[in-house]
Write a protein that holds these residues in place. Sequence first.
Motif, PDB file in Angstrom:
ATOM      1  N   PHE A  46       3.681  -0.282   0.570  1.00 45.08           N
ATOM      2  CA  PHE A  46       3.381  -1.700   0.415  1.00 45.08           C
ATOM      3  C   PHE A  46       4.133  -2.629   1.357  1.00 45.08           C
ATOM      4  CE2 PHE A  46       2.806  -0.074  -4.067  1.00 45.08           C
ATOM      5  CZ  PHE A  46       1.463   0.137  -3.899  1.00 45.08           C
ATOM      6  N   ARG A  47       5.137  -2.142   2.035  1.00 42.79           N
ATOM      7  CA  ARG A  47       5.948  -3.014   2.877  1.00 42.79           C
ATOM      8  C   ARG A  47       5.201  -3.456   4.129  1.00 42.79           C
ATOM      9  NH1 ARG A  47      12.116  -1.674   4.604  1.00 42.79           N
ATOM     10  NH2 ARG A  47      12.651  -3.811   5.168  1.00 42.79           N
ATOM     11  N   ASN A  48       4.505  -2.541   4.769  1.00 43.04           N
ATOM     12  CA  ASN A  48       3.786  -2.835   6.000  1.00 43.04           C
ATOM     13  C   ASN A  48       2.335  -3.151   5.650  1.00 43.04           C
ATOM     14  OD1 ASN A  48       2.644  -2.870   8.527  1.00 43.04           O
ATOM     15  ND2 ASN A  48       3.710  -1.026   9.226  1.00 43.04           N
ATOM     16  N   LYS A  49       1.832  -4.272   6.117  1.00 42.53           N
ATOM     17  CA  LYS A  49       0.481  -4.704   5.743  1.00 42.53           C
ATOM     18  C   LYS A  49      -0.598  -3.761   6.265  1.00 42.53           C
ATOM     19  CE  LYS A  49       1.820  -8.395   3.642  1.00 42.53           C
ATOM     20  NZ  LYS A  49       2.622  -8.034   2.525  1.00 42.53           N
ATOM     21  N   SER A  50      -0.416  -3.177   7.432  1.00 39.95           N
ATOM     22  CA  SER A  50      -1.431  -2.256   7.950  1.00 39.95           C
ATOM     23  C   SER A  50      -1.495  -0.980   7.115  1.00 39.95           C
ATOM     24  CB  SER A  50      -1.160  -1.930   9.414  1.00 39.95           C
ATOM     25  OG  SER A  50       0.111  -1.327   9.573  1.00 39.95           O
ATOM     26  N   VAL A  51      -0.350  -0.505   6.655  1.00 42.50           N
ATOM     27  CA  VAL A  51      -0.327   0.682   5.790  1.00 42.50           C
ATOM     28  C   VAL A  51      -0.936   0.330   4.437  1.00 42.50           C
ATOM     29  CG1 VAL A  51       1.159   2.359   4.637  1.00 42.50           C
ATOM     30  CG2 VAL A  51       1.653   1.665   6.977  1.00 42.50           C
ATOM     31  N   LEU A  52      -0.618  -0.858   3.928  1.00 44.59           N
ATOM     32  CA  LEU A  52      -1.196  -1.304   2.658  1.00 44.59           C
ATOM     33  C   LEU A  52      -2.718  -1.371   2.758  1.00 44.59           C
ATOM     34  CD1 LEU A  52      -0.961  -2.440  -0.208  1.00 44.59           C
ATOM     35  CD2 LEU A  52      -0.626  -4.699   0.816  1.00 44.59           C
ATOM     36  N   PHE A  53      -3.219  -1.885   3.868  1.00 41.17           N
ATOM     37  CA  PHE A  53      -4.667  -1.957   4.079  1.00 41.17           C
ATOM     38  C   PHE A  53      -5.281  -0.559   4.097  1.00 41.17           C
ATOM     39  CE2 PHE A  53      -8.369  -2.209   6.926  1.00 41.17           C
ATOM     40  CZ  PHE A  53      -9.128  -3.109   6.206  1.00 41.17           C
ATOM     41  N   ALA A  54      -4.649   0.373   4.799  1.00 33.92           N
ATOM     42  CA  ALA A  54      -5.156   1.752   4.851  1.00 33.92           C
ATOM     43  C   ALA A  54      -5.130   2.398   3.464  1.00 33.92           C
ATOM     44  CB  ALA A  54      -4.324   2.580   5.834  1.00 33.92           C
ATOM     45  N   VAL A  55      -4.076   2.139   2.688  1.00 31.93           N
ATOM     46  CA  VAL A  55      -3.979   2.685   1.329  1.00 31.93           C
ATOM     47  C   VAL A  55      -5.105   2.126   0.464  1.00 31.93           C
ATOM     48  CG1 VAL A  55      -2.572   2.612  -0.776  1.00 31.93           C
ATOM     49  CG2 VAL A  55      -1.527   3.200   1.407  1.00 31.93           C
ATOM     50  N   MET A  56      -5.395   0.837   0.609  1.00 33.19           N
ATOM     51  CA  MET A  56      -6.475   0.241  -0.184  1.00 33.19           C
ATOM     52  C   MET A  56      -7.828   0.832   0.193  1.00 33.19           C
ATOM     53  SD  MET A  56      -5.288  -3.773  -0.616  1.00 33.19           S
ATOM     54  CE  MET A  56      -6.140  -4.233   0.829  1.00 33.19           C
ATOM     55  N   ILE A  57      -8.087   1.014   1.491  1.00 33.57           N
ATOM     56  CA  ILE A  57      -9.365   1.592   1.934  1.00 33.57           C
ATOM     57  C   ILE A  57      -9.488   3.032   1.442  1.00 33.57           C
ATOM     58  CG2 ILE A  57     -10.704   2.277   3.967  1.00 33.57           C
ATOM     59  CD1 ILE A  57     -10.692  -0.733   3.417  1.00 33.57           C
TER      60      ILE A  57
END
Length: 111
Positions: A46-57
């Motif tokens: 959750f710290r990095n927005k790009s990783v958070l986006f990938a986790v959500m997808i």
Amino acid sequence: SSSSAASSSSASAATDASSEALAGARATVRRHENNPFYTTLYNTLFRNKSVLFAVMILGAFFGELVVDGFVRTVWGALNRGKTWPEVRADRVRRGLPEAGVDEDDDDDDDD
């Protein structure tokens, strides 16, 4: 003068409610602050927005697979024996022609 007192009391009540909600959120954060599971989860996902986006997808994709598999299983159990592959296999087993197949269909227009 009474209308200004009423509006100031409702404004202070709203401020008090939002302050209490914020205090509750901070208490929740403090409660999980020292938990290594939550700390690791936050730092990795959750710290990095790009990783958070990938986790959500990816979560949406795999969640859809799980829901689709569950719905297909339930639908198949409720409609056992009613689907075309099962009906067709039953007709073939009993020696009946498949539905929609006309063996006398010799409508060639070449005569």
